[in-house]
Design a protein around this motif. Structure first.
Motif, short mmCIF file in Angstrom:
data_model
loop_
_atom_site.label_atom_id
_atom_site.label_comp_id
_atom_site.label_asym_id
_atom_site.label_seq_id
_atom_site.Cartn_x
_atom_site.Cartn_y
_atom_site.Cartn_z
N HIS A 176 -6.85 3.01 10.66
CA HIS A 176 -6.81 2.00 9.61
C HIS A 176 -6.91 0.57 10.16
O HIS A 176 -7.29 -0.35 9.43
CB HIS A 176 -5.55 2.15 8.77
N LYS A 219 0.83 -1.19 0.00
CA LYS A 219 0.00 0.00 0.00
C LYS A 219 0.88 1.26 0.00
O LYS A 219 1.91 1.30 0.66
CB LYS A 219 -0.92 0.01 1.22
N ARG A 246 -4.12 3.46 -0.90
CA ARG A 246 -4.46 3.40 0.53
C ARG A 246 -5.97 3.41 0.70
O ARG A 246 -6.52 2.71 1.55
CB ARG A 246 -3.85 4.62 1.24
N LEU A 247 -6.67 4.18 -0.14
CA LEU A 247 -8.12 4.31 -0.07
C LEU A 247 -8.69 4.43 -1.48
O LEU A 247 -8.02 4.92 -2.39
CB LEU A 247 -8.52 5.57 0.72
N ALA A 286 -10.35 7.16 8.19
CA ALA A 286 -9.85 5.91 7.62
C ALA A 286 -8.33 5.81 7.75
O ALA A 286 -7.80 4.73 8.01
CB ALA A 286 -10.27 5.82 6.16
N ILE A 287 -7.65 6.92 7.59
CA ILE A 287 -6.18 6.91 7.69
C ILE A 287 -5.74 6.75 9.14
O ILE A 287 -4.86 5.95 9.46
CB ILE A 287 -5.60 8.21 7.09
#
Length: 201
Positions: free
Chosen positions: A166, A33, A102-103, A162-163
């Motif tokens: 995670h 990622k 990552r997203l 989200a970061i």
């Protein structure tokens, strides 16, 4: 189910079954990622890609945008250097990007939305607006985040959540979940619907 409710409301017809569109599930790979968010979409105003651009800039994460469309010029005019427009990409490039991202961002409203399922199949959390087909494919706090209202601020907050958190995303809620939308499952359910609907001879 989003479309089924619309049919029942406007046409006043019952829906016999909901069969989700077939989604290709890629082979699992070992891509690492990287620190960027990804959008794969037609660049049309209703897709709300402008919100994804502004939200990533607000949240402090790089964004890669794959796709072309009528809104491309306007989107480029509001984007900073942290946004990369990739244009039209091949399927191979798409799968690699989805596995490296990552997203994955899905700020618009679609009846179903195949790309969020593709991203989930690549073990990439999806940040999606909490309406339409995404509500049936993204498990909130498990393989992504469903946010509302449909604003830049709400999307930026979901990206940061989200970061920063995670570890809430568990591997068993990704590929296994995506497989229920596979081509094989689609064919099986479609055959069953036809067989069950045919008169018995």
């Amino acid at each position: 189910n989003t479309v089924a409710r619309r049919i029942e409301k406007y046409y006043r017809k019952p829906v016999d079954a909901v069969i989700f569109p077939p989604v290709e599930i890629p082979e699992q790979t070992s891509f690492q990622k990287e620190d960027f968010a990804l959008v794969v979409s037609r660049l049309s105003p209703y897709k709300k890609i402008d919100q994804a651009i502004l939200a990533c800039q607000k949240a402090g994460i790089k964004l890669k945008v794959a796709g072309t469309g009528s809104d491309e010029g306007r989107l480029k005019s509001i984007a900073s250097n942290s946004v990369e427009f990739l244009g039209r990409i091949s399927d191979k490039q798409k799968w690699e990007l989805m596995q490296r991202a990552r997203l994955f961002l899905f700020p618009g409203i679609d009846d179903f939305g195949i790309t969020p399922v593709e991203a989930i199949a690549c073990n990439t959390p999806v940040i999606a607006f909490n309406q339409g087909g995404a509500t049936e494919t993204v498990i909130n706090q498990k393989n992504g985040i469903l946010y509302q209202p449909q604003t830049v601020k709400a999307l930026a907050q979901a990206i940061r959540e989200a970061i920063d958190n995670h570890t809430q995303f568990k591997s068993n809620h990704f590929r296994q979940h995506a497989k229920q939308f596979s081509e094989q499952n689609f064919i099986s359910k479609f055959k069953k619907l036809i067989n069950d609907s045919l008169p018995k001879i």
